[in-house]
Design an enzyme around this catalytic site. Sequence first.
Site, PDB file in Angstrom:
ATOM      1  N   GLU A  72       0.746  -1.303  -0.048  1.00 48.71           N
ATOM      2  CA  GLU A  72      -0.060  -0.012   0.183  1.00 48.71           C
ATOM      3  C   GLU A  72       0.907   1.275  -0.021  1.00 48.71           C
ATOM      4  OE1 GLU A  72      -2.788  -0.592   3.145  1.00 48.71           O
ATOM      5  OE2 GLU A  72      -4.016  -1.695   1.932  1.00 48.71           O
ATOM      6  N   ASP A  80      -8.502  -8.792   3.926  1.00 48.09           N
ATOM      7  CA  ASP A  80      -8.123  -7.893   4.717  1.00 48.09           C
ATOM      8  C   ASP A  80      -9.493  -7.786   6.121  1.00 48.09           C
ATOM      9  OD1 ASP A  80      -7.106  -5.518   6.048  1.00 48.09           O
ATOM     10  OD2 ASP A  80      -7.533  -4.184   4.514  1.00 48.09           O
ATOM     11  N   GLU A  88     -12.726  -1.760  11.818  1.00 51.01           N
ATOM     12  CA  GLU A  88     -12.421  -1.013  10.550  1.00 51.01           C
ATOM     13  C   GLU A  88     -13.720  -1.463   9.699  1.00 51.01           C
ATOM     14  OE1 GLU A  88      -8.808  -1.360   8.433  1.00 51.01           O
ATOM     15  OE2 GLU A  88      -9.603  -0.405   6.700  1.00 51.01           O
TER      16      GLU A  88
HETATM   17  C1  GCV Z   1      -2.435   0.624   8.551  1.00 47.68           C
HETATM   18  C2  GCV Z   1      -6.107  -1.939   5.637  1.00 47.68           C
HETATM   19  C3  GCV Z   1      -6.376  -0.393   6.280  1.00 47.68           C
HETATM   20  C4  GCV Z   1      -5.153   0.477   6.323  1.00 47.68           C
HETATM   21  C5  GCV Z   1      -4.030  -0.489   7.148  1.00 47.68           C
HETATM   22  C6  GCV Z   1      -3.785  -1.715   5.987  1.00 47.68           C
HETATM   23  C7  GCV Z   1      -2.768  -2.696   6.799  1.00 47.68           C
HETATM   24  O1  GCV Z   1      -5.742  -1.547   4.067  1.00 47.68           O
HETATM   25  O2  GCV Z   1      -7.582  -0.002   5.701  1.00 47.68           O
HETATM   26  O3  GCV Z   1      -5.545   1.598   7.185  1.00 47.68           O
HETATM   27  O4  GCV Z   1      -2.853   0.498   7.078  1.00 47.68           O
HETATM   28  O5  GCV Z   1      -4.728  -2.468   6.185  1.00 47.68           O
HETATM   29  O6  GCV Z   1      -3.046  -3.608   7.580  1.00 47.68           O
HETATM   30  O7  GCV Z   1      -1.422  -2.396   6.583  1.00 47.68           O
END
Ligand code: GCV
Length: 701
Positions: free
Chosen positions: A294, A368, A396
């Site tokens: 990411e 995720d 989340e």
């Molecule tokens: C910390 C998901 C979340 C991100 C998070 C990522 C991860 O994509 O939306 O906020 O980043 O997981 O676990 O690295």
Amino acid sequence: MNRLLFIGLLLLAQITFADDGYRLWLNYDRLTDAAARSVYARSAQFIAVSGSSPVLTSASDELQTGLRGLLGTNVPAIASAGTQQGGIVLAVGVSGADTSGLNEEGYRIVKRQGNILVMGKTAVGVLYGAFALLRHIQTGHSLDTINLVSNPKVKLRMLNHWDNPDGTVERGYAGGSLWKWYELPETISPRYRDYARANASLGINGTVVNNVNASARLLTGEYLPKVAALANVMRSYGIKVYLSVYFAAPKTLGGLKTSDPLDPQVRKWWADKTAEIHRYIPDFGGFLVKANSEGEPGPQDYGRTHVDGANMLAAAMKPFPGVVIWRAFVYKADPKADRFKAAYEEFTPFDGQFAPNVIVQVKNGPIDFQPREPFSPLLGAMPKTPLGIEFQITQEYLGFASHLVYEAPLFKECLESDTYAAGKGSTVARVVDGSLHGYSHTLMAGVANTGSDRNWTGHPLAQANWYAFGRLAWDHTLTSEAIADEWINMTLTRQPQAVSHVRAMLLRSRAIYVDYNVPLGLSRPWTGVHFAPEPWQNRSPRPDWTAVYYHRADSAGLGFDRTATGSNALAQYRPEVRRQWENVDNCPLPYLLWFHHVPWTKQLSTGRTLWDELCTRFYTGADSVRWLQQEWTLAKPAIDPALYADVAGRLATQQREAIWWRDAWVLYLQPFAHKPVPAPFKQPERTLDEVKKSVDSYLLR
Ligand code: GCV
């Protein structure tokens, strides 16, 4: 007269006192049964502490605080019991039969020669025993025949905070960060100690204080003393501090030309930095790394591999006992690829190549943190590499702090899944606790749901998720029911009827949420708000950040074909697992749309077509929130009024939003399915455009 006035004031204080949730499950409210109080008090007339250490002092202090609250007695701490009876003896380092079955952090509590002996090989074992003894009393168990022996099944039991130096929390729904970086190291908020107490009461022994999307600032000479100040508080509770690191720090912080992990200067920079950290924090726990994921930097930026990156940090850490925790959460923006397969594809070729002080941390599911995911195929597929598991406690994808979702059933569902890695019974739990592959390091991490809100977690009942994570990290064989009972009795009420109403709410909450949100294995990792379903969402710089990529709705049907005719992600599982899921006719319904693109008219094992079954779940799920509200009302007389009102408000929000979320899905999918909403359910009253507008209003959440 004075006495009467005093009693009157006391009563008034009890009536008007509002529980703000700050004290968590350590509220130690007075036991209402006076007879029971005096029975307990007879066994707790003193606390004898053999030996001295900050951790033992924490144990003895906690017992004093707890007993003062629960029993209303001030219990003196003394150096030795001598010939006295009727007290609690904290004994560390006892040898022989008493500690023979204990590991370094385990405890044994027995009644011996008129005293209650809390024993451990180490002070931290005794600390955990002290908390266990208090829990025993808080949950109404007798001390007469007490005989508790417990060892943690996993060595590193940790929280991962996604807290940023600017005080925000990524995916945090309980206010800002717990850590007041601007005030540290001089000002030590009493909250840090209470955080440590709560964690130690569960056996959590590590905390990563900053976000995996890491700022290099945490590694600077300005911030390390601040981190050290936190570590000083945590140490007395057996908790080690860890840091998430920014892989490009040698360049951005150190001024080097590169952060290539094979570059000698880069390696030296990390070795020096690691040594510097240890000068501030001698018992530093280690590094957590999100690399090449990411948009975060990593070794692949220099044509190197995850092994090159991890082993470079492992070499820097080698002189010290700490570890390097390397995350397996990686996936590329490839429209043709199936994100489900990414971690397995990238990591399995490296099995056996990581340095001995590296642990690879794997999210519980392949995508995720979805409300329901199959277990990650990586778990069980790397026998020569210690794999830790990462759960997400913060909600989340589970309705933030507005929706009630008790997560123990989610954690347990994953831990109890059978990978068949070494034949039947090769559960994820056995991968994680190291018993399957004999891992040298074992790890369970939870992304924290704590924040600066007075009650720590935003939703008061979300405290149960922090609690459940910690208890399962200690002992994954505990049931969701038992953990719920403990938490309710310790935190909310001990009134049996009320306990049973709240227990029922907690235990059904996750299934209800899944029904109105992602039934039958529907998946919807959102970009956008990460809150409401946005199944129409089809625009993003990355295809794998759209909703349509995941649910694959079209006029033929719904779901992601991951069988041999599709992405063949199923091939990453052992044949025994694959066989459970690969046939659309008998794939268990919770996983159906994870693995199959199913025609709208296909008849399912319930006797309904796919469309009718989906609608049934969306509607009954949303309706069931009313049932949650009713159960909460039934518990009302036994719940603190302020806390009751807080939860009632959140349930009302959840009820409104569940209907809206149901409508989002039904209205979006209906034009593909070309079917009416089946009776007895009614067509939503609003239009899809109206629903979309409501979602837009949440974009800033
Ligand atoms: C910390 C998901 C979340 C991100 C998070 C990522 C991860 O994509 O939306 O906020 O980043 O997981 O676990 O690295």
